[in-house]
Design a protein around this motif. Structure first.
Motif, short mmCIF file in Angstrom:
data_model
loop_
_atom_site.label_atom_id
_atom_site.label_comp_id
_atom_site.label_asym_id
_atom_site.label_seq_id
_atom_site.Cartn_x
_atom_site.Cartn_y
_atom_site.Cartn_z
N TYR A 198 20.00 1.42 -30.19
CA TYR A 198 21.37 1.28 -30.61
C TYR A 198 21.37 0.50 -31.89
CZ TYR A 198 22.40 2.58 -25.78
OH TYR A 198 22.09 3.14 -24.55
N VAL A 199 20.66 -0.44 -32.22
CA VAL A 199 20.89 -1.25 -33.26
C VAL A 199 19.78 -0.96 -34.43
CG1 VAL A 199 20.91 -3.73 -34.20
CG2 VAL A 199 21.81 -3.22 -32.08
N GLN A 200 20.32 -0.76 -35.70
CA GLN A 200 19.64 -0.55 -36.86
C GLN A 200 19.30 -1.80 -37.55
OE1 GLN A 200 21.09 1.90 -39.87
NE2 GLN A 200 19.37 1.82 -41.28
N SER A 201 20.31 -2.68 -37.98
CA SER A 201 20.03 -3.90 -38.69
C SER A 201 21.42 -4.78 -38.01
CB SER A 201 20.08 -3.69 -40.09
OG SER A 201 21.19 -3.10 -40.40
N VAL A 202 20.84 -6.33 -38.22
CA VAL A 202 21.89 -7.10 -38.25
C VAL A 202 22.11 -8.21 -39.49
CG1 VAL A 202 22.71 -8.93 -36.70
CG2 VAL A 202 21.52 -7.24 -35.66
N ASP A 203 23.10 -8.32 -39.79
CA ASP A 203 23.70 -9.07 -41.04
C ASP A 203 24.85 -10.08 -40.84
OD1 ASP A 203 21.94 -7.54 -42.66
OD2 ASP A 203 23.53 -5.89 -43.11
N LEU A 207 29.13 -11.46 -37.42
CA LEU A 207 27.89 -10.71 -37.48
C LEU A 207 28.38 -8.88 -37.60
CD1 LEU A 207 25.73 -12.01 -34.43
CD2 LEU A 207 25.50 -12.59 -37.01
N ASP A 208 27.49 -8.39 -38.55
CA ASP A 208 27.62 -7.11 -38.79
C ASP A 208 26.42 -6.37 -38.19
OD1 ASP A 208 30.08 -7.17 -40.16
OD2 ASP A 208 29.40 -7.02 -42.24
N VAL A 209 26.57 -5.42 -36.91
CA VAL A 209 25.70 -4.83 -36.43
C VAL A 209 25.78 -3.43 -36.52
CG1 VAL A 209 24.74 -4.28 -34.21
CG2 VAL A 209 25.68 -6.60 -34.72
N LYS A 210 24.73 -2.90 -37.30
CA LYS A 210 24.69 -1.38 -37.91
C LYS A 210 24.18 -0.26 -36.86
CE LYS A 210 25.23 -3.25 -42.56
NZ LYS A 210 24.78 -2.93 -43.85
N PRO A 211 24.86 0.52 -36.56
CA PRO A 211 24.32 1.42 -35.74
C PRO A 211 22.96 2.62 -36.37
CG PRO A 211 26.34 2.20 -36.25
CD PRO A 211 26.08 1.30 -36.67
N TRP A 212 22.32 3.25 -35.83
CA TRP A 212 21.50 4.37 -36.48
C TRP A 212 22.28 5.47 -37.29
CZ3 TRP A 212 16.63 3.12 -37.72
CH2 TRP A 212 16.10 2.22 -36.90
N ASP A 213 23.23 6.00 -36.71
CA ASP A 213 24.00 7.14 -36.93
C ASP A 213 25.45 7.38 -36.41
OD1 ASP A 213 23.44 7.96 -34.50
OD2 ASP A 213 21.88 9.51 -35.08
N ASP A 214 26.17 8.40 -36.62
CA ASP A 214 27.53 8.39 -35.89
C ASP A 214 27.59 8.74 -34.48
OD1 ASP A 214 26.49 10.89 -36.61
OD2 ASP A 214 28.26 11.77 -37.28
N GLU A 215 26.30 9.27 -33.92
CA GLU A 215 26.22 9.67 -32.68
C GLU A 215 26.03 8.61 -31.66
OE1 GLU A 215 23.38 12.81 -32.48
OE2 GLU A 215 24.59 14.35 -33.55
N THR A 216 25.75 7.29 -32.46
CA THR A 216 25.27 5.93 -31.48
C THR A 216 26.62 5.73 -30.45
OG1 THR A 216 23.85 5.50 -33.10
CG2 THR A 216 24.49 3.67 -31.55
#
Length: 290
Positions: free
Chosen positions: A278-283, A209-218
């Motif tokens: 914390y999580v923006q999207s999951v791929d 899984l690729d879990v993407k945050p919102w920004d670099d401050e997450t």
């Protein structure tokens, strides 16, 4: 004979020596001759020398021809011995070939005789034989036989049905059949129970899984903790790492193993995306069956 005589004759080859000796003798007796006569004698002496050399060459050539003629019979004897040896070998080979041909002919005759004997033999006795026990004409006893005996069983069964009134051993056969059926049913039941207790093959899958945050401050550590907090029956989390995406942002790449019958990818993505802070999207980066 002439060649051998010339080979040993030396007087004429050395005639110039005698001429020189004779000339010196007459010079001593009469004094030296004039210049012209001396030149003539020198020319004559050179001619004589040339003739002597020619005779010497002829003698050498004759000696060489004599040596070759003398060596010729030896070579001929050697050739004759070789030819005789080859003839003996040829005769031996011919005898060996004749023996082999005779052996092959005998084998072929034996094979033909065996084939004829097998073709004239009577047909084999059928594997099943029926014997009448003592004075009871209706009871048929079959000896153990191979597969062809099974084809004759229905006809024998019909004859036994016609003579049920005087069958002396029918009751024993029925009891044995019943006992064999009970044993077979018991074994089938035990096999079914054993197979039911044996665990079946569980289908599993390995998911990356690729879990993407919102920004670099997450807070990536907190995000990974939230992802791992998702617990389900048939879900096992594995190794994880942070992979740079760009502009200082990193994504969480995490491995997990799921049981296909219990955990689906849609449910897993839905549970992870619940952590909206914390999580923006999951791929799904990789999906492999185990």
């Amino acid at each position: 004979m002439a060649v051998e005589f010339l080979a040993h004759e030396r007087i004429w080859f050395e005639k110039f020596k005698y001429d020189d000796a004779e000339r010196r003798y007459y010079e001593q007796m009469n004094g030296p001759l004039g210049g012209s006569s001396q030149q003539q004698e020198n020319g004559a002496s050179t001619i004589l020398r040339d003739i002597a050399r020619a005779r010497e060459n002829i003698q050498k050539s004759l000696a060489g021809s004599a040596s070759t003629t003398s060596s010729g019979p030896a070579d001929q004897n050697e050739l004759l011995s070789r030819i005789s040896h080859l003839e003996v070998e040829n005769q031996n080979l011919r005898s060996v070939v004749a023996d082999l041909q005779m052996a092959i002919f005998k084998l072929e005759s034996r094979l033909n005789a065996l084939e004829k004997s097998t073709s004239h033999q009577p047909s084999p006795v059928p594997p099943t034989q029926k014997v009448e026990p003592f004075s009871v004409p209706s009871k048929k006893v079959e000896l153990p036989s191979a597969a062809p005996a099974k084809k004759a069983e229905p006809a024998a069964a019909e004859e036994d049905d016609d003579d049920d009134d005087i069958d002396l051993f029918g009751s024993d056969d029925e009891e044995e059949d019943q006992e064999a059926a009970k044993v077979r049913e018991e074994r089938l039941r035990q096999y079914a129970e054993k197979k039911a207790k044996k665990p079946g093959l569980i289908a599993k899958s390995s998911i990356l899984l690729d879990v993407k945050p919102w920004d670099d401050e997450t807070d990536m550590a907190k995000m990974e903790e939230c992802v791992r907090s998702v617990q389900m029956d048939g879900l096992v989390w594995g190794a994880s790492k942070l992979v740079p995406v760009g502009y200082g942002i990193k994504k969480l790449q995490i491995q997990c193993v799921v049981e296909d019958d219990k955990v689906g990818t849609d449910i897993l993505e839905e549970e992870i995306t619940k952590f909206e802070d914390y999580v923006q999207s999951v791929d799904i980066a990789a999906f492999n069956k185990i």
